[in-house]
Design a protein around this motif. Structure first.
Motif, PDB file in Angstrom:
ATOM      1  N   LYS A  89       0.853  -1.188   0.000  1.00 51.22           N
ATOM      2  CA  LYS A  89       0.000   0.000   0.000  1.00 51.22           C
ATOM      3  C   LYS A  89       0.884   1.232   0.000  1.00 51.22           C
ATOM      4  O   LYS A  89       1.930   1.252   0.659  1.00 51.22           O
ATOM      5  N   GLU A  90       0.495   2.256  -0.743  1.00 52.09           N
ATOM      6  CA  GLU A  90       1.225   3.526  -0.771  1.00 52.09           C
ATOM      7  C   GLU A  90       0.247   4.664  -0.515  1.00 52.09           C
ATOM      8  O   GLU A  90      -0.810   4.741  -1.138  1.00 52.09           O
ATOM      9  N   GLU A  91       0.616   5.570   0.408  1.00 53.14           N
ATOM     10  CA  GLU A  91      -0.247   6.706   0.761  1.00 53.14           C
ATOM     11  C   GLU A  91       0.562   7.996   0.715  1.00 53.14           C
ATOM     12  O   GLU A  91       1.711   8.026   1.159  1.00 53.14           O
ATOM     13  N   LEU A  92      -0.038   9.051   0.207  1.00 56.75           N
ATOM     14  CA  LEU A  92       0.555  10.382   0.261  1.00 56.75           C
ATOM     15  C   LEU A  92       0.052  11.069   1.522  1.00 56.75           C
ATOM     16  O   LEU A  92      -1.144  11.356   1.655  1.00 56.75           O
ATOM     17  N   ILE A  93       0.932  11.327   2.472  1.00 58.12           N
ATOM     18  CA  ILE A  93       0.556  11.966   3.727  1.00 58.12           C
ATOM     19  C   ILE A  93       0.501  13.479   3.559  1.00 58.12           C
ATOM     20  O   ILE A  93      -0.412  14.150   4.037  1.00 58.12           O
ATOM     21  N   HIS A  94       1.490  14.028   2.843  1.00 58.98           N
ATOM     22  CA  HIS A  94       1.533  15.485   2.648  1.00 58.98           C
ATOM     23  C   HIS A  94       2.285  15.799   1.366  1.00 58.98           C
ATOM     24  O   HIS A  94       3.342  15.217   1.102  1.00 58.98           O
ATOM     25  N   ARG A  95       1.734  16.703   0.555  1.00 63.91           N
ATOM     26  CA  ARG A  95       2.411  17.169  -0.647  1.00 63.91           C
ATOM     27  C   ARG A  95       3.030  18.534  -0.352  1.00 63.91           C
ATOM     28  O   ARG A  95       2.340  19.455   0.083  1.00 63.91           O
ATOM     29  N   GLY A  96       4.339  18.639  -0.565  1.00 64.35           N
ATOM     30  CA  GLY A  96       5.019  19.891  -0.269  1.00 64.35           C
ATOM     31  C   GLY A  96       6.301  20.003  -1.053  1.00 64.35           C
ATOM     32  O   GLY A  96       6.455  19.402  -2.120  1.00 64.35           O
ATOM     33  N   PHE A  97       7.261  20.796  -0.532  1.00 66.59           N
ATOM     34  CA  PHE A  97       8.559  20.927  -1.182  1.00 66.59           C
ATOM     35  C   PHE A  97       9.188  19.557  -1.358  1.00 66.59           C
ATOM     36  O   PHE A  97       9.844  19.270  -2.359  1.00 66.59           O
ATOM     37  N   ARG A  98       9.021  18.690  -0.367  1.00 69.65           N
ATOM     38  CA  ARG A  98       9.285  17.255  -0.483  1.00 69.65           C
ATOM     39  C   ARG A  98       8.006  16.535  -0.085  1.00 69.65           C
ATOM     40  O   ARG A  98       7.447  16.803   0.975  1.00 69.65           O
ATOM     41  N   ASP A  99       7.523  15.628  -0.938  1.00 69.80           N
ATOM     42  CA  ASP A  99       6.345  14.851  -0.568  1.00 69.80           C
ATOM     43  C   ASP A  99       6.683  13.902   0.578  1.00 69.80           C
ATOM     44  O   ASP A  99       7.787  13.344   0.640  1.00 69.80           O
ATOM     45  N   PHE A 100       5.716  13.717   1.483  1.00 69.06           N
ATOM     46  CA  PHE A 100       5.874  12.803   2.606  1.00 69.06           C
ATOM     47  C   PHE A 100       4.905  11.650   2.390  1.00 69.06           C
ATOM     48  O   PHE A 100       3.702  11.856   2.247  1.00 69.06           O
ATOM     49  N   LYS A 101       5.449  10.421   2.318  1.00 72.29           N
ATOM     50  CA  LYS A 101       4.648   9.262   1.961  1.00 72.29           C
ATOM     51  C   LYS A 101       4.740   8.172   3.022  1.00 72.29           C
ATOM     52  O   LYS A 101       5.680   8.123   3.803  1.00 72.29           O
ATOM     53  N   ARG A 102       3.736   7.278   2.991  1.00 70.01           N
ATOM     54  CA  ARG A 102       3.730   6.111   3.874  1.00 70.01           C
ATOM     55  C   ARG A 102       3.542   4.861   3.019  1.00 70.01           C
ATOM     56  O   ARG A 102       2.666   4.810   2.153  1.00 70.01           O
ATOM     57  N   LEU A 103       4.382   3.867   3.248  1.00 71.45           N
ATOM     58  CA  LEU A 103       4.268   2.581   2.557  1.00 71.45           C
ATOM     59  C   LEU A 103       3.966   1.473   3.558  1.00 71.45           C
ATOM     60  O   LEU A 103       4.480   1.483   4.686  1.00 71.45           O
ATOM     61  N   THR A 104       3.142   0.534   3.136  1.00 73.68           N
ATOM     62  CA  THR A 104       3.008  -0.733   3.856  1.00 73.68           C
ATOM     63  C   THR A 104       3.756  -1.771   3.035  1.00 73.68           C
ATOM     64  O   THR A 104       3.457  -1.962   1.848  1.00 73.68           O
ATOM     65  N   ILE A 105       4.745  -2.415   3.661  1.00 70.58           N
ATOM     66  CA  ILE A 105       5.641  -3.307   2.928  1.00 70.58           C
ATOM     67  C   ILE A 105       5.925  -4.574   3.725  1.00 70.58           C
ATOM     68  O   ILE A 105       5.695  -4.625   4.943  1.00 70.58           O
ATOM     69  N   GLU A 106       6.433  -5.578   3.022  1.00 71.75           N
ATOM     70  CA  GLU A 106       7.092  -6.697   3.668  1.00 71.75           C
ATOM     71  C   GLU A 106       8.267  -7.109   2.794  1.00 71.75           C
ATOM     72  O   GLU A 106       8.293  -6.811   1.602  1.00 71.75           O
ATOM     73  N   HIS A 107       9.255  -7.759   3.419  1.00 70.05           N
ATOM     74  CA  HIS A 107      10.448  -8.143   2.662  1.00 70.05           C
ATOM     75  C   HIS A 107      10.941  -9.515   3.101  1.00 70.05           C
ATOM     76  O   HIS A 107      10.595 -10.012   4.188  1.00 70.05           O
ATOM     77  N   ASP A 108      11.733 -10.119   2.249  1.00 71.21           N
ATOM     78  CA  ASP A 108      12.346 -11.398   2.588  1.00 71.21           C
ATOM     79  C   ASP A 108      13.251 -11.221   3.800  1.00 71.21           C
ATOM     80  O   ASP A 108      13.934 -10.199   3.945  1.00 71.21           O
ATOM     81  N   SER A 109      13.300 -12.215   4.660  1.00 65.88           N
ATOM     82  CA  SER A 109      14.213 -12.161   5.799  1.00 65.88           C
ATOM     83  C   SER A 109      15.645 -12.371   5.317  1.00 65.88           C
ATOM     84  O   SER A 109      15.895 -12.995   4.284  1.00 65.88           O
ATOM     85  N   LEU A 110      16.582 -11.838   6.059  1.00 61.84           N
ATOM     86  CA  LEU A 110      17.986 -11.907   5.653  1.00 61.84           C
ATOM     87  C   LEU A 110      18.546 -13.322   5.681  1.00 61.84           C
ATOM     88  O   LEU A 110      19.528 -13.612   4.988  1.00 61.84           O
TER      89      LEU A 110
END
Length: 219
Positions: A20-41
């Motif tokens: 999931k990807e969400e835009l929290i705030h649009r500004g000089f730099r956009d601030f975003k939130r991701l929901t992620i998972e990754h392979d374990s090391l």
């Protein structure tokens, strides 16, 4: 020393999925939130899902402008918010740098930012290395360029007024700049990293780059 590829001293691929990807705030730099998972090391499973916020910056060009005739690097001083909030020194010393304009490649951005922030055009320019300065906070990915310049026409002020840039270019003798870094008198991460690189490799790389300039002039 382990022969396992994950233990080699190099960055390695790792599988991940953005759920999931969400835009929290649009500004000089956009601030975003991701929901992620990754392979374990250890390769035994998956980690997550988890949420992570980041500043969306993307590709950045940083230029190390060197004048071989003067054995000096052109740095700039300008107001920096984080320096003002976190240190007593709001007027930070750094290198010319900036984000890409639409349709611009990274080398074009490096040359443009150099000219905008110092008033100098590169006589020759080449890529040196890349770095991610704060991968836990931002997707900023910087490419560092070495530029040969003639600082004889260096002015006292630069920057784009419409962007509220108030920039003072400074001609820094290489050994003085190395001393400033070693003694902790500057704190900008790009400047510190690039100065250490230049202290090890810079003069030789600049001599070779300057040689290509002379070769092109003789053709």
């Amino acid at each position: 020393m382990s022969g396992h590829y994950r233990d080699q001293l190099s960055d390695q691929p790792l599988g991940f999925e953005i759920q999931k990807e969400e835009l929290i705030h649009r500004g000089f730099r956009d601030f975003k939130r991701l929901t992620i998972e990754h392979d374990s090391l250890d390769g035994a499973g998956r980690v997550g899902p988890m949420t992570r916020e980041y500043l969306a910056t993307g590709s950045v060009a940083v230029t190390l402008p060197y004048d071989p005739a003067r054995d000096a690097i052109v740095v700039i001083r300008q107001f920096r918010l984080a320096a003002a909030l976190d240190t007593p020194n709001a007027a930070a010393v750094e290198l010319p740098a900036g984000m890409l304009d639409p349709g611009e490649n990274i080398a074009e951005a490096a040359a443009r930012e150099l000219e905008e922030e110092t008033g100098l055009a590169p006589l020759a320019i080449e890529r040196c290395f890349s770095m991610v300065p704060s991968p836990g906070l931002s997707d900023e990915h910087a490419t560092i360029f070495l530029a040969i310049v003639d600082a004889g026409s260096l002015g006292e002020r630069a920057g784009i007024d419409e962007e509220h840039e108030d920039i003072r270019p400074i001609l820094a003798p290489v050994d003085d700049l190395i001393a400033a870094v070693d003694e902790g008198r500057v704190e900008n991460g790009y400047l510190i990293t690039c100065t250490h690189w230049f202290a090890r490799k810079g003069r030789a790389r600049a001599q070779a780059l300057q040689g290509t300039l002379f070769d092109s002039e003789s053709d």
